[in-house]
Design a protein around this motif. Sequence first.
Motif, PDB file in Angstrom:
ATOM      1  N   ARG A 292      29.380   6.440  22.513  1.00 27.41           N
ATOM      2  CA  ARG A 292      29.455   5.259  23.382  1.00 27.41           C
ATOM      3  C   ARG A 292      29.045   3.997  22.621  1.00 27.41           C
ATOM      4  NH1 ARG A 292      26.145   3.810  28.982  1.00 27.41           N
ATOM      5  NH2 ARG A 292      27.077   1.714  29.124  1.00 27.41           N
ATOM      6  N   VAL A 293      27.976   4.089  21.834  1.00 26.52           N
ATOM      7  CA  VAL A 293      27.557   2.921  21.046  1.00 26.52           C
ATOM      8  C   VAL A 293      28.676   2.517  20.083  1.00 26.52           C
ATOM      9  CG1 VAL A 293      25.939   2.083  19.312  1.00 26.52           C
ATOM     10  CG2 VAL A 293      25.095   3.414  21.248  1.00 26.52           C
ATOM     11  N   LYS A 294      29.282   3.495  19.440  1.00 27.23           N
ATOM     12  CA  LYS A 294      30.353   3.201  18.485  1.00 27.23           C
ATOM     13  C   LYS A 294      31.544   2.555  19.175  1.00 27.23           C
ATOM     14  CE  LYS A 294      33.183   5.248  14.851  1.00 27.23           C
ATOM     15  NZ  LYS A 294      32.952   4.086  13.961  1.00 27.23           N
ATOM     16  N   ALA A 295      31.854   3.015  20.389  1.00 29.05           N
ATOM     17  CA  ALA A 295      33.014   2.493  21.112  1.00 29.05           C
ATOM     18  C   ALA A 295      32.782   1.109  21.691  1.00 29.05           C
ATOM     19  CB  ALA A 295      33.402   3.460  22.228  1.00 29.05           C
ATOM     20  N   GLU A 296      31.526   0.800  22.050  1.00 25.21           N
ATOM     21  CA  GLU A 296      31.258  -0.424  22.798  1.00 25.21           C
ATOM     22  C   GLU A 296      30.556  -1.513  22.004  1.00 25.21           C
ATOM     23  OE1 GLU A 296      29.512   0.299  26.664  1.00 25.21           O
ATOM     24  OE2 GLU A 296      30.567   2.223  26.858  1.00 25.21           O
ATOM     25  N   THR A 297      30.204  -1.238  20.753  1.00 24.63           N
ATOM     26  CA  THR A 297      29.516  -2.239  19.926  1.00 24.63           C
ATOM     27  C   THR A 297      30.108  -2.215  18.523  1.00 24.63           C
ATOM     28  OG1 THR A 297      27.770  -0.924  18.857  1.00 24.63           O
ATOM     29  CG2 THR A 297      27.416  -1.526  21.173  1.00 24.63           C
ATOM     30  N   PRO A 298      29.819  -3.236  17.710  1.00 25.45           N
ATOM     31  CA  PRO A 298      30.311  -3.237  16.323  1.00 25.45           C
ATOM     32  C   PRO A 298      29.441  -2.441  15.363  1.00 25.45           C
ATOM     33  CG  PRO A 298      29.171  -5.294  16.785  1.00 25.45           C
ATOM     34  CD  PRO A 298      29.187  -4.521  18.080  1.00 25.45           C
ATOM     35  N   LEU A 299      28.395  -1.781  15.872  1.00 20.95           N
ATOM     36  CA  LEU A 299      27.425  -1.120  14.999  1.00 20.95           C
ATOM     37  C   LEU A 299      27.878   0.291  14.644  1.00 20.95           C
ATOM     38  CD1 LEU A 299      24.677  -2.006  13.831  1.00 20.95           C
ATOM     39  CD2 LEU A 299      23.577  -0.883  15.763  1.00 20.95           C
ATOM     40  N   PRO A 300      27.951   0.645  13.360  1.00 23.25           N
ATOM     41  CA  PRO A 300      28.197   2.040  12.973  1.00 23.25           C
ATOM     42  C   PRO A 300      27.073   2.933  13.477  1.00 23.25           C
ATOM     43  CG  PRO A 300      28.525   0.570  11.110  1.00 23.25           C
ATOM     44  CD  PRO A 300      27.872  -0.245  12.191  1.00 23.25           C
ATOM     45  N   VAL A 301      27.374   4.225  13.657  1.00 22.59           N
ATOM     46  CA  VAL A 301      26.393   5.149  14.220  1.00 22.59           C
ATOM     47  C   VAL A 301      26.400   6.473  13.466  1.00 22.59           C
ATOM     48  CG1 VAL A 301      26.572   4.155  16.540  1.00 22.59           C
ATOM     49  CG2 VAL A 301      28.027   6.098  15.924  1.00 22.59           C
ATOM     50  N   ALA A 302      25.255   7.154  13.533  1.00 20.46           N
ATOM     51  CA  ALA A 302      25.145   8.536  13.079  1.00 20.46           C
ATOM     52  C   ALA A 302      24.701   9.374  14.267  1.00 20.46           C
ATOM     53  CB  ALA A 302      24.146   8.662  11.937  1.00 20.46           C
ATOM     54  N   ALA A 303      25.286  10.560  14.394  1.00 17.90           N
ATOM     55  CA  ALA A 303      24.980  11.457  15.503  1.00 17.90           C
ATOM     56  C   ALA A 303      24.065  12.572  15.030  1.00 17.90           C
ATOM     57  CB  ALA A 303      26.263  12.046  16.089  1.00 17.90           C
ATOM     58  N   VAL A 304      23.189  13.007  15.935  1.00 15.22           N
ATOM     59  CA  VAL A 304      22.213  14.045  15.593  1.00 15.22           C
ATOM     60  C   VAL A 304      21.952  14.894  16.830  1.00 15.22           C
ATOM     61  CG1 VAL A 304      20.221  12.579  16.174  1.00 15.22           C
ATOM     62  CG2 VAL A 304      19.933  14.445  14.534  1.00 15.22           C
ATOM     63  N   GLY A 305      21.536  16.134  16.640  1.00 14.61           N
ATOM     64  CA  GLY A 305      21.137  16.983  17.766  1.00 14.61           C
ATOM     65  C   GLY A 305      21.994  18.213  17.929  1.00 14.61           C
ATOM     66  N   LEU A 306      21.515  19.353  17.443  1.00 15.94           N
ATOM     67  CA  LEU A 306      22.211  20.636  17.541  1.00 15.94           C
ATOM     68  C   LEU A 306      23.631  20.552  17.001  1.00 15.94           C
ATOM     69  CD1 LEU A 306      20.902  22.096  20.938  1.00 15.94           C
ATOM     70  CD2 LEU A 306      20.218  22.692  18.616  1.00 15.94           C
ATOM     71  N   ILE A 307      23.758  19.892  15.858  1.00 15.06           N
ATOM     72  CA  ILE A 307      24.999  19.916  15.104  1.00 15.06           C
ATOM     73  C   ILE A 307      24.808  20.951  14.003  1.00 15.06           C
ATOM     74  CG2 ILE A 307      26.580  18.597  13.638  1.00 15.06           C
ATOM     75  CD1 ILE A 307      25.594  16.072  15.140  1.00 15.06           C
ATOM     76  N   THR A 308      25.501  22.062  14.123  1.00 18.11           N
ATOM     77  CA  THR A 308      25.254  23.193  13.224  1.00 18.11           C
ATOM     78  C   THR A 308      26.505  23.710  12.526  1.00 18.11           C
ATOM     79  OG1 THR A 308      25.506  24.757  15.062  1.00 18.11           O
ATOM     80  CG2 THR A 308      23.272  23.957  14.606  1.00 18.11           C
ATOM     81  N   GLY A 309      27.668  23.608  13.180  1.00 25.30           N
ATOM     82  CA  GLY A 309      28.890  24.186  12.642  1.00 25.30           C
ATOM     83  C   GLY A 309      29.685  23.209  11.804  1.00 25.30           C
ATOM     84  N   VAL A 310      30.401  23.722  10.811  1.00 26.90           N
ATOM     85  CA  VAL A 310      31.198  22.878   9.929  1.00 26.90           C
ATOM     86  C   VAL A 310      32.328  22.210  10.703  1.00 26.90           C
ATOM     87  CG1 VAL A 310      32.747  22.876   7.943  1.00 26.90           C
ATOM     88  CG2 VAL A 310      30.620  24.196   7.863  1.00 26.90           C
ATOM     89  N   GLU A 311      33.083  22.975  11.480  1.00 24.19           N
ATOM     90  CA  GLU A 311      34.185  22.387  12.241  1.00 24.19           C
ATOM     91  C   GLU A 311      33.664  21.428  13.302  1.00 24.19           C
ATOM     92  OE1 GLU A 311      37.043  25.071  13.795  1.00 24.19           O
ATOM     93  OE2 GLU A 311      37.493  25.997  11.852  1.00 24.19           O
ATOM     94  N   GLN A 312      32.530  21.752  13.913  1.00 25.37           N
ATOM     95  CA  GLN A 312      31.911  20.859  14.896  1.00 25.37           C
ATOM     96  C   GLN A 312      31.602  19.506  14.261  1.00 25.37           C
ATOM     97  OE1 GLN A 312      27.867  21.850  15.688  1.00 25.37           O
ATOM     98  NE2 GLN A 312      27.714  20.661  17.598  1.00 25.37           N
ATOM     99  N   ALA A 313      30.962  19.522  13.091  1.00 25.11           N
ATOM    100  CA  ALA A 313      30.610  18.282  12.415  1.00 25.11           C
ATOM    101  C   ALA A 313      31.851  17.512  11.984  1.00 25.11           C
ATOM    102  CB  ALA A 313      29.730  18.585  11.199  1.00 25.11           C
ATOM    103  N   GLU A 314      32.844  18.220  11.464  1.00 27.32           N
ATOM    104  CA  GLU A 314      34.080  17.571  11.026  1.00 27.32           C
ATOM    105  C   GLU A 314      34.766  16.849  12.187  1.00 27.32           C
ATOM    106  OE1 GLU A 314      37.516  16.618   8.600  1.00 27.32           O
ATOM    107  OE2 GLU A 314      35.449  17.138   8.121  1.00 27.32           O
ATOM    108  N   LYS A 315      34.818  17.475  13.350  1.00 31.20           N
ATOM    109  CA  LYS A 315      35.486  16.865  14.506  1.00 31.20           C
ATOM    110  C   LYS A 315      34.745  15.614  14.988  1.00 31.20           C
ATOM    111  CE  LYS A 315      37.736  21.050  16.277  1.00 31.20           C
ATOM    112  NZ  LYS A 315      37.751  22.072  17.364  1.00 31.20           N
ATOM    113  N   ILE A 316      33.411  15.637  14.936  1.00 27.12           N
ATOM    114  CA  ILE A 316      32.636  14.473  15.388  1.00 27.12           C
ATOM    115  C   ILE A 316      33.017  13.238  14.588  1.00 27.12           C
ATOM    116  CG2 ILE A 316      30.310  13.471  15.431  1.00 27.12           C
ATOM    117  CD1 ILE A 316      29.299  16.343  16.099  1.00 27.12           C
ATOM    118  N   VAL A 317      33.139  13.405  13.274  1.00 24.89           N
ATOM    119  CA  VAL A 317      33.487  12.271  12.422  1.00 24.89           C
ATOM    120  C   VAL A 317      34.982  11.974  12.495  1.00 24.89           C
ATOM    121  CG1 VAL A 317      33.459  11.370  10.060  1.00 24.89           C
ATOM    122  CG2 VAL A 317      31.528  12.724  10.905  1.00 24.89           C
ATOM    123  N   ALA A 318      35.811  13.011  12.443  1.00 24.46           N
ATOM    124  CA  ALA A 318      37.263  12.808  12.456  1.00 24.46           C
ATOM    125  C   ALA A 318      37.735  12.175  13.757  1.00 24.46           C
ATOM    126  CB  ALA A 318      37.969  14.140  12.231  1.00 24.46           C
TER     127      ALA A 318
END
Length: 359
Positions: A292-318
């Motif tokens: 939501r922050v990334k979509a509604e503001t100009p500020l880049p963001v990093a996500a955290v919290g129970l990110i464990t899988g490779v495909e899960q992490a790839e999809k978050i960024v992709a």
Amino acid sequence: MSALFAPFTLRDLTIPNRIWMAPMCQYSAAPDGPGAGVPGDWHFAHYAARATGGTGLILTEATGVSAEGRISPYDLGIWNDTQVEAFRRITRFLVAQGTTPGIQLAHAGRKASTERPWKGGAPVGADGHGWQPVGPSALPFTERHQVPDELSVEQIQVVVRQFAEAAQRALAAGFEVAEIHGAHGYLINEFLSPHSNHRTDAYGGSWENRTRFALEVVDAVRAVWPDEKPLFFRISATDWLDPAGWTADDTVRFAGALHTHGVDLLDVSSGGNASAASIPTGPGYQVPFAARVKAETPLPVAAVGLITGVEQAEKIVANGEADAVLLGRELLRNPSWARQAAQELGGSVRVPDPYLRSV
């Protein structure tokens, strides 16, 4: 190309990939004396292992801007030159491995002076190397915690200066990224939230007043942190007390202010300021706040919290939900997570020469 392994540039700094290590306290420094807050062999080995494993950016554990700003007596600090020199050993090695070294500057506020988690995490007094905590208001975190001393306006300004001085030492220690810890119920988060901030002066009450201290810290750090180096801010996107506490709407609004004051990326976590809050955890449960922050503001963001899988992490960024992922416990379990992810996704990380036979 894998989204996780695309370089990411902020100001003049390019981080080699989007797999970053979240700050995680090790509670392994000396509690007092000349070695207090000084990183030692454990810390070197801990960070070095994740660097040789291909992690793009490593953020140190919450590092106290003062002795009283530590969560526990066993935390790291950056309030003196002895600590600076010990950190240089770590940052030199990380840079040599192609990893960007970052430091999280922190003040624990009313949640300070506690025992190590594996010793129960209870508040400790002078007999346990402890001290008197401080906060925006004389409200303890829980019934078992000490009632903090309410900071005076003059004392608030001292803490602001301590953050700036800590940033100067972090620069001297070789860090390329500074992150201000404004999350998890520690001092800055305590000022932001009406749940913990009951002040009636210029630092309490209205949204503008409750964000004043945080922005003063940001301004003080940005004034001494070089223009070419990025500044992060970690936030708890919500207290999970809607509408009685800090909310996701507050975070989106505040992200705009942080951007204006020179913050380059928001590290989006949640919770930690209300002991009774009900938090519905699950895989990637905090990612929607970052998105939501990334979509509604100009500020880049990093996500955290129970990110464990490779495909899960790839999809978050992709998918554009975040610009990077911060791994915590998963990197404790597997220091070479990034290298293994590169093998799965066809990405590339720097492999130290002695480890080339493993590729």
